[in-house]
Write a protein that holds these residues in place. Structure first.
Motif, PDB file in Angstrom:
ATOM      1  N   VAL A   1       0.915  -1.061   0.019  1.00  0.00           N
ATOM      2  CA  VAL A   1       0.164   0.072  -0.106  1.00  0.00           C
ATOM      3  C   VAL A   1       0.926   1.131  -0.066  1.00  0.00           C
ATOM      4  CG1 VAL A   1      -1.785   1.300   1.144  1.00  0.00           C
ATOM      5  CG2 VAL A   1      -1.876  -1.074   1.182  1.00  0.00           C
ATOM      6  N   ILE A   2       0.634   1.989  -0.819  1.00  0.00           N
ATOM      7  CA  ILE A   2       1.211   3.440  -0.785  1.00  0.00           C
ATOM      8  C   ILE A   2       0.434   4.515  -0.631  1.00  0.00           C
ATOM      9  CG2 ILE A   2       2.769   5.121  -2.298  1.00  0.00           C
ATOM     10  CD1 ILE A   2       3.552   2.705  -3.826  1.00  0.00           C
ATOM     11  N   ILE A   3       0.528   5.633   0.363  1.00  0.00           N
ATOM     12  CA  ILE A   3      -0.160   6.688   0.566  1.00  0.00           C
ATOM     13  C   ILE A   3       0.464   7.651  -0.169  1.00  0.00           C
ATOM     14  CG2 ILE A   3      -1.124   8.346   2.276  1.00  0.00           C
ATOM     15  CD1 ILE A   3      -1.168   6.146   4.339  1.00  0.00           C
TER      16      ILE A   3
ATOM     17  N   ILE B   1      -4.488 -10.362   2.219  1.00  0.00           N
ATOM     18  CA  ILE B   1      -5.700 -10.175   3.333  1.00  0.00           C
ATOM     19  C   ILE B   1      -5.571  -8.847   3.863  1.00  0.00           C
ATOM     20  CG2 ILE B   1      -7.077 -10.946   5.430  1.00  0.00           C
ATOM     21  CD1 ILE B   1      -6.245 -13.617   4.212  1.00  0.00           C
ATOM     22  N   GLY B   2      -4.151  -8.533   4.412  1.00  0.00           N
ATOM     23  CA  GLY B   2      -4.308  -7.510   5.144  1.00  0.00           C
ATOM     24  C   GLY B   2      -4.335  -6.204   4.380  1.00  0.00           C
ATOM     25  N   ARG B   3      -3.836  -6.037   2.998  1.00  0.00           N
ATOM     26  CA  ARG B   3      -3.755  -4.989   2.230  1.00  0.00           C
ATOM     27  C   ARG B   3      -5.159  -4.748   1.832  1.00  0.00           C
ATOM     28  NH1 ARG B   3      -2.388  -7.100  -3.212  1.00  0.00           N
ATOM     29  NH2 ARG B   3      -4.506  -7.978  -2.987  1.00  0.00           N
ATOM     30  N   ASP B   4      -6.022  -5.652   1.508  1.00  0.00           N
ATOM     31  CA  ASP B   4      -7.465  -5.579   1.238  1.00  0.00           C
ATOM     32  C   ASP B   4      -8.573  -5.063   2.447  1.00  0.00           C
ATOM     33  OD1 ASP B   4      -6.677  -6.473  -1.398  1.00  0.00           O
ATOM     34  OD2 ASP B   4      -7.473  -8.179  -0.991  1.00  0.00           O
ATOM     35  N   ARG B   5      -8.001  -5.579   3.557  1.00  0.00           N
ATOM     36  CA  ARG B   5      -8.789  -5.087   4.854  1.00  0.00           C
ATOM     37  C   ARG B   5      -8.501  -3.463   4.966  1.00  0.00           C
ATOM     38  NH1 ARG B   5      -7.876  -7.873   9.975  1.00  0.00           N
ATOM     39  NH2 ARG B   5      -9.886  -6.693  10.568  1.00  0.00           N
ATOM     40  N   LEU B   6      -7.107  -3.323   5.170  1.00  0.00           N
ATOM     41  CA  LEU B   6      -6.759  -2.102   5.141  1.00  0.00           C
ATOM     42  C   LEU B   6      -7.538  -1.020   4.216  1.00  0.00           C
ATOM     43  CD1 LEU B   6      -3.536  -0.214   6.367  1.00  0.00           C
ATOM     44  CD2 LEU B   6      -4.621   0.508   4.227  1.00  0.00           C
TER      45      LEU B   6
ATOM     46  N   LEU C   1       4.746  -2.851 -10.298  1.00  0.00           N
ATOM     47  CA  LEU C   1       5.659  -2.637  -8.897  1.00  0.00           C
ATOM     48  C   LEU C   1       6.069  -3.671  -8.226  1.00  0.00           C
ATOM     49  CD1 LEU C   1       3.797   0.367  -7.557  1.00  0.00           C
ATOM     50  CD2 LEU C   1       5.859   0.496  -8.791  1.00  0.00           C
ATOM     51  N   LEU C   2       5.266  -4.754  -7.664  1.00  0.00           N
ATOM     52  CA  LEU C   2       5.711  -5.959  -7.281  1.00  0.00           C
ATOM     53  C   LEU C   2       5.274  -6.982  -8.268  1.00  0.00           C
ATOM     54  CD1 LEU C   2       3.997  -5.489  -3.766  1.00  0.00           C
ATOM     55  CD2 LEU C   2       6.175  -5.840  -4.016  1.00  0.00           C
ATOM     56  N   ALA C   3       6.455  -8.044  -8.213  1.00  0.00           N
ATOM     57  CA  ALA C   3       6.133  -9.235  -8.760  1.00  0.00           C
ATOM     58  C   ALA C   3       5.119 -10.183  -8.201  1.00  0.00           C
ATOM     59  CB  ALA C   3       7.530  -9.902  -9.386  1.00  0.00           C
ATOM     60  N   PRO C   4       4.254 -10.778  -8.927  1.00  0.00           N
ATOM     61  CA  PRO C   4       3.411 -11.709  -8.266  1.00  0.00           C
ATOM     62  C   PRO C   4       4.054 -13.170  -7.996  1.00  0.00           C
ATOM     63  CG  PRO C   4       2.889 -11.858 -10.576  1.00  0.00           C
ATOM     64  CD  PRO C   4       3.780 -10.435 -10.049  1.00  0.00           C
ATOM     65  N   GLY C   5       3.693 -13.844  -7.070  1.00  0.00           N
ATOM     66  CA  GLY C   5       4.416 -15.089  -6.749  1.00  0.00           C
ATOM     67  C   GLY C   5       5.207 -14.748  -5.283  1.00  0.00           C
ATOM     68  N   SER C   6       5.957 -15.992  -5.041  1.00  0.00           N
ATOM     69  CA  SER C   6       6.600 -16.046  -3.645  1.00  0.00           C
ATOM     70  C   SER C   6       8.090 -15.521  -3.544  1.00  0.00           C
ATOM     71  CB  SER C   6       6.300 -17.323  -2.864  1.00  0.00           C
ATOM     72  OG  SER C   6       6.857 -18.349  -3.596  1.00  0.00           O
TER      73      SER C   6
ATOM     74  N   HIS D   1       8.470 -15.500   4.607  1.00  0.00           N
ATOM     75  CA  HIS D   1       7.733 -16.865   4.942  1.00  0.00           C
ATOM     76  C   HIS D   1       6.884 -17.673   3.809  1.00  0.00           C
ATOM     77  CE1 HIS D   1       7.676 -15.453   8.904  1.00  0.00           C
ATOM     78  NE2 HIS D   1       7.005 -14.490   8.720  1.00  0.00           N
ATOM     79  N   GLY D   2       7.827 -17.396   2.429  1.00  0.00           N
ATOM     80  CA  GLY D   2       7.240 -17.907   1.304  1.00  0.00           C
ATOM     81  C   GLY D   2       5.989 -17.754   0.841  1.00  0.00           C
ATOM     82  N   ILE D   3       5.223 -16.724   1.356  1.00  0.00           N
ATOM     83  CA  ILE D   3       3.841 -16.722   1.146  1.00  0.00           C
ATOM     84  C   ILE D   3       3.585 -15.810  -0.440  1.00  0.00           C
ATOM     85  CG2 ILE D   3       1.525 -15.537   1.877  1.00  0.00           C
ATOM     86  CD1 ILE D   3       2.691 -15.810   4.865  1.00  0.00           C
ATOM     87  N   ALA D   4       2.923 -16.611  -1.410  1.00  0.00           N
ATOM     88  CA  ALA D   4       2.808 -15.935  -2.562  1.00  0.00           C
ATOM     89  C   ALA D   4       1.916 -14.770  -2.475  1.00  0.00           C
ATOM     90  CB  ALA D   4       2.243 -16.938  -3.627  1.00  0.00           C
ATOM     91  N   THR D   5       1.948 -13.650  -3.370  1.00  0.00           N
ATOM     92  CA  THR D   5       1.098 -12.419  -3.355  1.00  0.00           C
ATOM     93  C   THR D   5       0.687 -12.297  -4.929  1.00  0.00           C
ATOM     94  OG1 THR D   5       2.929 -10.857  -4.236  1.00  0.00           O
ATOM     95  CG2 THR D   5       2.798 -11.251  -1.882  1.00  0.00           C
ATOM     96  N   ASP D   6      -0.307 -11.369  -5.027  1.00  0.00           N
ATOM     97  CA  ASP D   6      -0.844 -11.370  -6.409  1.00  0.00           C
ATOM     98  C   ASP D   6      -0.148 -10.212  -7.048  1.00  0.00           C
ATOM     99  OD1 ASP D   6      -1.883  -9.052  -4.953  1.00  0.00           O
ATOM    100  OD2 ASP D   6      -4.082  -9.689  -4.986  1.00  0.00           O
ATOM    101  N   GLY D   7       0.788  -9.426  -6.571  1.00  0.00           N
ATOM    102  CA  GLY D   7       1.508  -8.613  -7.014  1.00  0.00           C
ATOM    103  C   GLY D   7       0.808  -7.169  -7.296  1.00  0.00           C
ATOM    104  N   ILE D   8      -0.059  -7.016  -6.729  1.00  0.00           N
ATOM    105  CA  ILE D   8      -1.073  -5.590  -6.610  1.00  0.00           C
ATOM    106  C   ILE D   8      -0.392  -4.944  -5.397  1.00  0.00           C
ATOM    107  CG2 ILE D   8      -3.209  -4.637  -6.312  1.00  0.00           C
ATOM    108  CD1 ILE D   8      -4.288  -6.996  -7.911  1.00  0.00           C
ATOM    109  N   THR D   9      -0.445  -3.222  -5.817  1.00  0.00           N
ATOM    110  CA  THR D   9      -0.148  -2.602  -4.644  1.00  0.00           C
ATOM    111  C   THR D   9      -1.134  -1.490  -4.843  1.00  0.00           C
ATOM    112  OG1 THR D   9       2.430  -2.882  -4.963  1.00  0.00           O
ATOM    113  CG2 THR D   9       1.388  -0.616  -4.107  1.00  0.00           C
ATOM    114  N   THR D  10      -1.658  -1.138  -3.815  1.00  0.00           N
ATOM    115  CA  THR D  10      -2.890  -0.308  -3.747  1.00  0.00           C
ATOM    116  C   THR D  10      -2.406   1.172  -3.424  1.00  0.00           C
ATOM    117  OG1 THR D  10      -4.402  -2.031  -3.173  1.00  0.00           O
ATOM    118  CG2 THR D  10      -5.229   0.503  -2.903  1.00  0.00           C
TER     119      THR D  10
END
Length: 223
Positions: A52-54, A167-172, A197-202, A207-216
């Motif tokens: 997330v970027i403000i 989950i954390g990003r979307d909830r915020l 900005l972010l590459a999807p994947g882990s 912790h090796g947790i994959a992400t969808d590569g989206i920055t809000t």
């Protein structure tokens, strides 16, 4: 002599242009363009995504230390339980010429109580985020880069939940968009999802947790 004066004039114009470029009003500068990273350093061989970027185009008072704390309280977060932080701070390189800098502050879900609710988050888990400010000499946007994640309870060692970064990003973001207020300050927040900005994947992710590569990108305006 004329040629020398012309050359000096051209160099002065170029220097002024560069200074304007780095200090102009923009949402943010891409950290990787300045040798930085969109992952912070979690100190364990991986990093947490700055998901997330403000925007630097937000109201200036939002982008201060006190301002981000008040905005956080407007969207359900607050400072850590009795000001106590467990664990080492994480650092980020936002490509602004300052290199790796420790987090400005860490804020936790307050469960409806801005004074003591984060003590509950420390026990049962919840959402939290780290704040990094892009204000170095070569990319001074003033934007705040947030590493947001949902974490497990204390019995799980506060590890990140499965898909905890998304989950954390979307909830915020869900809590922030629209109109919110705290301490007599009212905000209107808009959101835009960014890719690239972010590459999807882990790869490289803590912790090796994959992400969808989206920055809000959030733009926060004080009404």
């Amino acid at each position: 002599m004329f040629a020398l004066r012309a050359l000096l004039s051209l160099l002065t114009l170029q220097a002024g242009f560069c200074a304007t470029l780095q200090g102009r009003a923009v949402d943010f500068f891409n950290p990787t363009a300045g040798g930085g990273s969109m992952l912070d350093n979690a100190g364990s061989g991986g990093g947490e995504p700055l998901n997330v970027i403000i925007s630097g185009l937000s109201s200036p008072d939002v982008l201060t230390d006190d301002g981000i704390v008040n905005f956080a309280r407007a969207i359900g977060f607050s400072t850590e339980c009795f000001g106590v932080h467990l664990g080492d701070p994480q650092s980020a390189n936002l490509g602004d010429g300052d290199g790796w800098v420790n987090q400005t502050i860490e804020l936790r879900e307050d469960y409806g109580d801005a004074d003591a609710g984060t003590c509950l988050e420390s026990l049962v888990g919840g959402n939290h985020f780290r704040v990094y400010r892009q204000n170095g000499p070569t990319a001074n946007s003033g934007a705040l880069f947030l590493a947001v994640s949902q974490e497990e309870n204390v019995s799980q060692g506060h590890t990140i939940a499965p898909d905890g970064y998304g989950i954390g990003r979307d909830r915020l973001v869900s809590s922030a968009i629209g109109k919110t207020s705290f301490g007599g300050v009212s905000y209107t927040t808009s959101a835009k999802n960014l890719t690239g900005l972010l590459a999807p994947g882990s790869n490289g992710i803590n912790h090796g947790i994959a992400t969808d590569g989206i920055t809000t990108l959030l733009t926060v305006t004080i009404n």
